[in-house]
Design a protein around this motif. Sequence first.
Motif, short mmCIF file in Angstrom:
data_model
loop_
_atom_site.label_atom_id
_atom_site.label_comp_id
_atom_site.label_asym_id
_atom_site.label_seq_id
_atom_site.Cartn_x
_atom_site.Cartn_y
_atom_site.Cartn_z
N GLU A 115 -4.02 -16.51 10.91
CA GLU A 115 -3.79 -15.58 9.64
C GLU A 115 -4.38 -14.29 9.90
N THR A 116 -5.07 -14.05 11.27
CA THR A 116 -5.62 -12.57 11.44
C THR A 116 -4.53 -11.58 11.38
N ALA A 117 -3.51 -11.58 12.14
CA ALA A 117 -2.60 -10.73 12.51
C ALA A 117 -1.50 -10.42 11.20
N SER A 118 -1.51 -11.65 10.21
CA SER A 118 -0.65 -11.48 8.92
C SER A 118 -1.44 -10.75 7.91
N THR A 119 -2.61 -11.11 7.67
CA THR A 119 -3.36 -10.51 6.76
C THR A 119 -3.80 -9.16 7.15
N PHE A 120 -4.09 -8.76 8.32
CA PHE A 120 -4.30 -7.25 8.93
C PHE A 120 -3.07 -6.63 8.66
N SER A 121 -1.83 -7.11 9.04
CA SER A 121 -0.54 -6.32 8.54
C SER A 121 -0.37 -6.06 7.04
N GLU A 122 -0.79 -7.33 6.19
CA GLU A 122 -0.70 -6.82 4.90
C GLU A 122 -1.52 -5.69 4.53
N MET A 123 -2.80 -5.64 5.08
CA MET A 123 -3.89 -4.51 4.79
C MET A 123 -3.18 -3.15 5.13
N ILE A 124 -2.64 -3.19 6.03
CA ILE A 124 -2.05 -1.65 6.52
C ILE A 124 -1.06 -1.29 5.56
N VAL A 125 -0.18 -2.06 5.13
CA VAL A 125 0.86 -1.86 4.13
C VAL A 125 0.62 -1.72 2.73
N SER A 126 -0.53 -2.48 2.24
CA SER A 126 -1.15 -2.19 1.11
C SER A 126 -2.27 -1.02 0.66
N ASP A 127 -2.78 -0.39 1.94
CA ASP A 127 -3.57 0.63 1.98
C ASP A 127 -2.69 1.85 1.87
N ALA A 128 -1.63 1.86 2.57
CA ALA A 128 -0.37 2.75 2.70
C ALA A 128 0.20 3.02 1.16
N ALA A 129 0.41 1.93 0.45
CA ALA A 129 0.93 2.01 -0.60
C ALA A 129 0.02 2.69 -1.45
N GLN A 130 -1.13 2.44 -1.58
CA GLN A 130 -2.24 2.94 -2.37
C GLN A 130 -2.49 4.39 -2.11
N ALA A 131 -2.30 4.80 -0.64
CA ALA A 131 -2.57 6.15 -0.42
C ALA A 131 -1.31 7.08 -0.81
N ALA A 132 -0.26 6.25 -0.83
CA ALA A 132 0.91 7.29 -1.23
C ALA A 132 1.23 7.40 -2.73
N ALA A 133 0.14 6.59 -3.69
CA ALA A 133 0.47 6.74 -5.02
C ALA A 133 0.15 8.13 -5.50
N LYS A 134 1.10 8.84 -6.32
CA LYS A 134 0.89 10.20 -6.77
C LYS A 134 -0.03 10.40 -7.89
N THR A 135 -0.08 9.49 -8.97
CA THR A 135 -0.45 9.34 -10.24
C THR A 135 -1.75 8.57 -10.47
N LYS A 136 -2.54 8.56 -11.37
CA LYS A 136 -3.62 7.62 -11.70
C LYS A 136 -3.06 6.36 -11.93
N GLU A 137 -1.85 6.33 -12.82
CA GLU A 137 -1.52 5.05 -12.96
C GLU A 137 -0.90 4.22 -11.68
N GLU A 138 -0.34 4.89 -10.70
CA GLU A 138 0.12 4.35 -9.67
C GLU A 138 -0.93 3.90 -8.79
N LYS A 139 -2.03 4.70 -8.62
CA LYS A 139 -3.29 4.26 -8.05
C LYS A 139 -3.90 2.92 -8.57
N ILE A 140 -3.95 2.85 -9.82
CA ILE A 140 -4.59 1.63 -10.60
C ILE A 140 -3.48 0.60 -10.16
N THR A 141 -2.30 0.60 -10.11
CA THR A 141 -1.37 -0.21 -9.85
C THR A 141 -1.52 -0.89 -8.50
N PHE A 142 -1.62 0.09 -7.50
CA PHE A 142 -1.70 -0.39 -6.20
C PHE A 142 -3.25 -0.92 -6.10
N LEU A 143 -4.45 -0.67 -6.57
CA LEU A 143 -5.77 -1.32 -6.47
C LEU A 143 -5.49 -2.63 -7.27
#
Length: 595
Positions: A413-441
């Motif tokens: 499960e190490t590589a799988s959850t690590f991969s999730e983190m990469i994608v999740s953090d990227a989605a959060q960083a790509a958020a343009k508005t406060k509402e989007e940041k809240i959604t990704f968090l």
Amino acid sequence: MNTLNQKWELDTIFKGGASSAPFRTFLDDLQQAISSFKNELEARKEPYTVQDAEAFTAMIKKYETLCKQFNEGSAYVECLTAQNIKDAKAAQANNRMQSLGAELDASSSILENLLRQISDSNFNGLIENGVLKEMQFALREKRELSRKKLGSDQEQLISGLAVDGYHAWEDLYYSLVGKMEIKLIRNGKEETLSVSQANNLLDDPDRTVRQAAFNALESAWSEHADLFAAALNHIAGFRIAAYKARGWESFLDEPLDYNRMQAQTLSTMWSVIDRYKPKLAQFMQRKAELLNLEKLSWFDVDAPLNKNSEKLTYEDVADFIIKHFGSFNPNMASFAKKALENRWIEAENRANKRPGGFCTNFPIAGQSRIFMTFSGTASNRSTLAHELGHAYHQSLMNELPYLSQDYAMNVAETASTFSEMIVSDAAQAAAKTKEEKITFLSDKLERCVALLMNIHARFLFETRFYDERKKGTVSVERLNQLMSDAEREAYHDTLDVYHPTFWASKLHFYITNWPFYNFPYTFGFLFSTGIYVQALREGPSFAGKYDALLRDTGRMTTEQLAERYLGVDLTEPDFWSSALDYLMRDVDEFLELTK
């Protein structure tokens, strides 16, 4: 990326399905080879010595080949039964694979007995030279585990009886789930859905849809609860009887051995998690407030905060994953692109598919296949990233001896959850508005809830269920009570509606090959978080170390792996605290943004 076919390709593995001539011939040849190998092992009357190095090596290599062939066939059948749970021919092939598995297990028991009989000096001499040197961890492990088991005749008997007395209960569970039809009213119309399709509605933006899906599912699980309870009781009863015969005092002995980890590591992990749950409960309470609720219900935990969020396309999700995998390690990106374009992924949203998602590997073909149901949600994106992480992990090991590729579930499960983190953090960083940041968090913290609370509920339930099952059969009513109590404890009583039949709905409780199919997920999540923190600290140079760590997951214990590549002691709380400190930053940011 051009339009991607969401249906996987299996013809390069075996063409024509479960009843095809090539696959039938493959199984016939495998059966004959296993039988011949077993006869060869039984004919060996004297323990191997260093003078028998050539014969010993040939025997191990033959066993390795049989394991590869069996897992090739097993993975193929798993794909067939998952893509269409009503495929009768695939079900028949699955029954045959289980019989072949019992025969291979019987051979394994004889092999382990032979390893046990070799003197220490001869054993060391046999495995520390030549082609077996790279397999020595696996061979030493087999020898040590054999000392905890019964004699080969008794272990063969257990394996043989398991086909109809143990694994058959898992098969029955899948058959029952495959026949279930979930009826609910949506948009004024009655719909009949599969379990997988209904589960996808539990994170629908509309609370009435979520609640309707939850109630319909709860009703369906309750309707068949007596059958699921019978299956669960008999699976546990078989295990307990086998453990008693072997003299294993704890039902955690097998899962700990399988995961190559110490009991102290598991205990420390859960105790540290408990200290951080009040913080996570703050997120749950704030989310309830944002949804205008006093408390969340079970079906609100994964509810999107942005009700107008657009559905994601499969192609956009694929592009996003490839792009951000590449930001960490270009090799991960190119691998993901290859898997998507070569149709290694089954993602179609259709009836008769098995619920959930998985990644399975074909050791002879050197390929993987990923199974999921894509409906355009952020959760689907995480699932795809997760399963691609599994596949990438395996790709790094394909050139190793096959016995050295056998990594445990917790580090799997190490590589799988690590991969999730990469994608999740990227989605959060790509958020343009406060509402989007809240959604990704919120999406990220919902994953924390799943892995730190939901999985803990499963562990607590299963531990207490096994304690009671030792005394006799556990009733449906008692199973519901045990599940509800475990959920309240694990979720710190943050919900007002729980899921008492969760024990029936979660297929992981019915998987017979791996007992306690729960805590490894939490371990992998926190272990990968700790690795991720180190990756952020070290930058691009960490990619090589990460690949080396994954490559060695089949050749070390969990504690050895952490010590060598991370310099940490997993039996102490420091590592777990550092990972949880990192995760809880998201709670602080979420609370600040939603004040």
